[in-house]
Design an enzyme around this catalytic site. Structure first.
Site, short mmCIF file in Angstrom:
data_model
loop_
_atom_site.label_atom_id
_atom_site.label_comp_id
_atom_site.label_asym_id
_atom_site.label_seq_id
_atom_site.Cartn_x
_atom_site.Cartn_y
_atom_site.Cartn_z
N CYS A 2 0.83 -1.19 0.00
CA CYS A 2 0.00 0.00 0.00
C CYS A 2 0.88 1.26 0.00
O CYS A 2 2.03 1.21 0.41
CB CYS A 2 -0.93 0.09 1.21
SG CYS A 2 -1.89 -1.38 1.50
N ARG A 27 2.63 0.37 -5.54
CA ARG A 27 2.60 -0.33 -4.25
C ARG A 27 1.29 -1.08 -4.02
O ARG A 27 1.12 -1.74 -3.00
CB ARG A 27 2.80 0.68 -3.12
CG ARG A 27 4.09 1.46 -3.22
CD ARG A 27 4.18 2.46 -2.11
NE ARG A 27 4.48 1.81 -0.85
CZ ARG A 27 5.70 1.63 -0.36
NH1 ARG A 27 6.73 2.08 -1.03
NH2 ARG A 27 5.89 1.02 0.78
N TRP A 74 -3.21 -2.51 -1.48
CA TRP A 74 -3.02 -3.90 -1.92
C TRP A 74 -3.58 -4.74 -0.79
O TRP A 74 -3.03 -4.74 0.32
CB TRP A 74 -1.54 -4.20 -2.15
CG TRP A 74 -1.31 -5.58 -2.69
CD1 TRP A 74 -1.38 -5.97 -3.99
CD2 TRP A 74 -0.94 -6.75 -1.94
NE1 TRP A 74 -1.11 -7.31 -4.10
CE2 TRP A 74 -0.84 -7.81 -2.85
CE3 TRP A 74 -0.72 -7.00 -0.59
CZ2 TRP A 74 -0.50 -9.11 -2.47
CZ3 TRP A 74 -0.39 -8.30 -0.20
CH2 TRP A 74 -0.27 -9.33 -1.13
N ASN A 100 -0.16 1.55 6.03
CA ASN A 100 0.59 0.62 5.19
C ASN A 100 1.26 -0.36 6.12
O ASN A 100 2.14 0.02 6.90
CB ASN A 100 1.63 1.41 4.38
CG ASN A 100 2.68 0.51 3.73
OD1 ASN A 100 2.40 -0.64 3.43
ND2 ASN A 100 3.88 1.04 3.55
N GLY A 101 0.84 -1.62 6.06
CA GLY A 101 1.43 -2.62 6.95
C GLY A 101 0.39 -3.66 7.32
O GLY A 101 -0.68 -3.72 6.71
N GLU A 488 12.73 -17.62 -14.56
CA GLU A 488 12.35 -16.22 -14.78
C GLU A 488 11.34 -16.12 -15.93
O GLU A 488 10.37 -15.36 -15.85
CB GLU A 488 13.61 -15.38 -15.04
CG GLU A 488 13.40 -13.91 -15.33
CD GLU A 488 12.68 -13.14 -14.22
OE1 GLU A 488 12.46 -13.69 -13.14
OE2 GLU A 488 12.29 -11.99 -14.48
N LYS A 492 7.59 -14.62 -15.49
CA LYS A 492 7.05 -13.52 -16.31
C LYS A 492 5.74 -13.97 -16.95
O LYS A 492 4.77 -13.22 -16.96
CB LYS A 492 8.01 -13.12 -17.43
CG LYS A 492 9.28 -12.40 -17.06
CD LYS A 492 9.10 -11.01 -16.55
CE LYS A 492 8.95 -11.01 -15.07
NZ LYS A 492 10.12 -10.77 -14.28
N GLU A 495 2.87 -14.15 -14.26
CA GLU A 495 2.38 -12.94 -13.63
C GLU A 495 1.64 -12.00 -14.57
O GLU A 495 0.73 -11.31 -14.15
CB GLU A 495 3.46 -12.21 -12.82
CG GLU A 495 4.57 -11.56 -13.60
CD GLU A 495 5.55 -10.83 -12.68
OE1 GLU A 495 5.18 -10.39 -11.59
OE2 GLU A 495 6.72 -10.69 -13.08
N HIS A 511 12.02 -36.87 -14.84
CA HIS A 511 11.71 -37.28 -13.47
C HIS A 511 10.28 -36.93 -13.07
O HIS A 511 9.98 -36.81 -11.89
CB HIS A 511 12.71 -36.66 -12.49
CG HIS A 511 14.12 -37.12 -12.75
ND1 HIS A 511 14.54 -38.39 -12.46
CD2 HIS A 511 15.17 -36.49 -13.32
CE1 HIS A 511 15.81 -38.53 -12.81
NE2 HIS A 511 16.22 -37.38 -13.36
N LYS A 610 3.87 -3.70 -7.47
CA LYS A 610 5.29 -3.64 -7.84
C LYS A 610 6.19 -3.93 -6.65
O LYS A 610 7.18 -4.65 -6.76
CB LYS A 610 5.59 -2.26 -8.43
CG LYS A 610 7.03 -2.06 -8.86
CD LYS A 610 7.35 -2.88 -10.09
CE LYS A 610 8.77 -2.70 -10.57
NZ LYS A 610 9.17 -3.83 -11.43
C1 AGP Z 1 8.96 -9.75 -10.77
O1 AGP Z 1 8.45 -9.62 -12.04
C2 AGP Z 1 8.01 -9.63 -9.69
N1 AGP Z 1 7.14 -8.55 -9.82
C3 AGP Z 1 8.53 -9.92 -8.28
O2 AGP Z 1 8.90 -11.25 -8.27
C4 AGP Z 1 9.71 -9.07 -7.74
O3 AGP Z 1 10.88 -9.35 -8.44
C5 AGP Z 1 9.88 -9.38 -6.24
O4 AGP Z 1 8.72 -9.03 -5.56
C6 AGP Z 1 11.08 -8.70 -5.63
O5 AGP Z 1 11.00 -7.32 -5.75
P1 AGP Z 1 12.25 -6.40 -5.42
O6 AGP Z 1 13.29 -6.68 -6.45
O7 AGP Z 1 11.73 -5.01 -5.48
O8 AGP Z 1 12.71 -6.80 -4.05
#
Ligand code: AGP
Length: 615
Positions: A2, A27, A74, A100-101, A488, A492, A495, A511, A610
């Site tokens: 948040c 956020r 969030w 926020n928390g 990775e 991607k 998400e 396996h 983010k």
């Molecule tokens: C990546 O595409 C994600 N949005 C997420 O995994 C991100 O990398 C993770 O939350 C870590 O964020 P940071 O690098 O700001 O710590």
């Protein structure tokens, strides 16, 4: 998680709060709200969905007043509905709070308050916090500003969890109280006006003079002054800092999405990561921010990398780089697991906390835990004013520039580049020869051009993405340093497209995972010409033998792969240690174009934010 913003001054608060809040949407973006003192009392608007929904509600029925608080959410406790959106009011309706928390003991507190006659309008932990504050305020014997400050202090003692808060009370016009425990909070210092925000970016158009509050500090904010105090009430020393890049506000330029813009920026972001840091003559690198002497670097016997999501994947590539260049064993750990685990750590271990935002709660918590145990900790961050950057003993900035798209792209390649630079430096303090160092340096210098070449294939990646966009599931395979690239690529894809995708080391196929292969399930196989190229070709044949389509990431001109795979995502050849940086780019583009083909919200995928600033 948040984002919160507060304003007190002489201007109309509503447009300022909405504008500043829009810069914190990274956020969280599932609901938003604001509360303004309108001369008669606290007036609240809140709406589920994006900030633009709140802005429309405010336009339809504007609130007039020159101080207020706001929030973009969030969801942690309670669905993203209007009633669960912040601000929340106390029982009197005179006190409004944004938070926020996470309040971990909110159920216990809620039960106690309910027994005392309190009723609640939402399912959130924050509303319970508002009632606790209101209760403490009502019972306090103090007067005026001191009464609200005392209520905040008392509530601090009652709660378990994290909070960055801003509170207003209709009996106290001209005062915003802010406090932090665990969650970040900064004061923006203006002329005849002051601000509070979760980070400096929110304040970019208004001021570049900030005070970064320390944990447990409380601030009484007025238009013309602010007083910062400790939880015990004593005034604390403040430092007003002038920040530079807080003023940078990104736009998409000619690109339809931030994610595509950020993918396309990689030639420049990679160059920024290594600019001024290469020492060709010494076959090494210069990393001034490490704050470690040559002797201390030589004493490192083990490295432990902490991070989450994409940042952790970069650390997994970093493991191969450092182990190859410096022959120092490296382990990578999910920051969230390290924090509460009991795994023994050997002496002479260096911890590296990797985080684009520098605010990820799990990584910050893990960093603090490693420091508590007495280990040296470096940060690899993009955001210079962030908590991880400030709290680590030293570190390396990525200099990737603002990354707005929720899916991390350029920060990943910059992180891997930082690992290459660090690996070289450590290597030269251990056993790496200057010649081998110089070879890698030459390849580093050529990398931006090779990234440009890779990006030219974007249209052909888009065609492949369109062909496979309606698959239910995808597999991503790679070996050694390309295994984290497979992880990775799968992350991607998940998400931003919501397709099921899994990353595996190629040889793990047999396996169990091979049972998933059918003609509807494409496999993305990273098969550039490294030491395990032939083994990867073996995996490719096994998939083809079972009717599964294969999309290969392969070097330009690899006719063998072209004859075997259903589609090829081409990359130029580079130094084997840097190849993962090129290999991930077509996977970023592949997920991007798949998401576009499926009509997804690329920059703000569902359920995500983010920066993950809660546990
Ligand atoms: C990546 O595409 C994600 N949005 C997420 O995994 C991100 O990398 C993770 O939350 C870590 O964020 P940071 O690098 O700001 O710590």
């Amino acid at each position: 998680m948040c984002g919160i913003v507060a304003y007190v001054g002489s201007r109309n608060a509503q447009p300022i709060l909405l504008d500043a809040l829009s810069r914190l949407e990274y956020r969280g973006y599932d609901s938003a709200g604001l509360a303004i003192l309108n001369g008669h009392g606290v007036e609240v608007r809140k709406k589920s969905g994006r900030i633009e929904n709140l802005a429309k509600a405010c336009q339809a029925k504007p609130i007039s007043g020159s101080m207020g608080i706001s929030h973009t959410r969030w969801a942690t406790h309670g669905a993203p509905t209007d009633s669960n959106a912040h601000p929340h009011l106390d029982a009197s309706g005179k006190l409004a709070l944004v938070h926020n928390g996470v309040i971990e003991n909110f159920l216990e507190l809620k039960e106690k308050l309910s027994k005392a006659g309190h009723t609640f309008q939402s399912d959130t932990d924050t509303e319970v916090l508002a009632h606790c504050l209101g209760d403490a305020y009502a019972k306090s014997q103090a007067k005026g500003e001191a009464r609200l400050l005392e209520a905040v202090r008392q509530t601090f003692n009652q709660i378990h969890g994290t909070m960055g808060i801003a509170v207003i009370h209709s009996d106290l016009p001209g005062l915003v109280v802010g406090a932090r425990r665990g969650s970040p909070l900064v004061i923006g210092v203006g002329q005849g006006e002051n601000f509070l925000a979760s980070d400096t970016q929110a304040l970019a158009p208004y001021t570049n003079r900030v005070v970064i509050l320390k944990d447990l500090e409380i601030v009484a904010l007025h238009a013309d002054r602010f007083d910062v105090s400790s939880p015990l009430g004593s005034n604390t020393q403040i430092k007003v800092e002038e920040i530079e890049n807080g003023m940078i506000h990104s736009d998409k330029g000619s690109h339809p999405h931030f994610m595509l813009k950020e993918i396309m920026e990689q030639p420049r972001s990679i160059e920024n990561a290594f600019r001024g840091r290469l020492d060709r003559d010494g076959g090494t690198t210069k990393l001034g921010g490490l704050n470690m002497s040559a002797d201390q670097l030589r004493q490192i016997q083990r490295i432990s990398v902490l991070g989450c999501g994409t940042a952790l994947h970069s650390g997994m590539v970093g493991k191969y780089l450092i182990e190859d260049l410096a022959k120092i064993p490296v382990e990578t750990q999910h920051a969230s697991e390290f924090r509460y685990g009991d795994s023994p750590v050997s002496r002479h271990t260096l911890f590296l906390a990797v985080s684009q935002s520098g605010e990820t709660a799990d990584t910050l918590g893990a960093l603090r835990e490693a420091q508590r145990r007495g280990y040296p900790c470096l940060g690899i961050c993009n955001n210079v004013a962030s908590s991880i950057a400030r709290e680590s003993d030293g570190g390396v900035y990525m200099h990737a520039g603002p990354e707005i798209g929720v899916a991390a792209t350029k920060s990943f390649t910059s992180q891997v580049m930082v690992f290459a630079l660090l690996g070289l430096l450590l290597g030269r303090h251990h056993q790496l020869s200057a010649n081998h160092g110089a070879e890698l340096l030459d390849a580093i210098v050529q990398l931006p051009e090779k990234i440009r070449q890779t990006l030219k294939h974007s249209d052909s990646v888009a065609r492949v993405a369109k062909t496979y966009a309606h698959s239910r599931s995808m597999l991503f395979l790679g070996r050694l340093a390309n295994f984290p690239i497979a992880l990775e690529g799968a992350l991607k894809m998940k998400e931003i497209t919501y397709l099921h995708a899994e990353g595996y080391p190629s040889a793990e196929l047999k396996h169990g995972v091979i049972a998933m292969i059918d003609k509807e399930t494409p496999t993305v196989l990273i098969a550039t010409q490294d030491g395990v190229y032939d083994k990867n070709l073996g995996s490719l044949q096994e998939i083809k033998a079972r009717g599964g389509p294969v999309i290969a990431v392969a070097e330009e001109g690899d006719s063998k792969i072209q004859g075997l795979a259903d589609a090829v995502l081409q990359v130029p050849k580079t130094h084997e240690l840097l190849q993962p940086i090129l290999n991930v780019i077509p996977l970023q583009l592949f997920s991007y174009h798949t998401a576009v083909a499926l009509g997804r919200d690329v920059d703000k995928p569902r359920n995500l934010a983010k920066s993950v600033t809660v546990e």
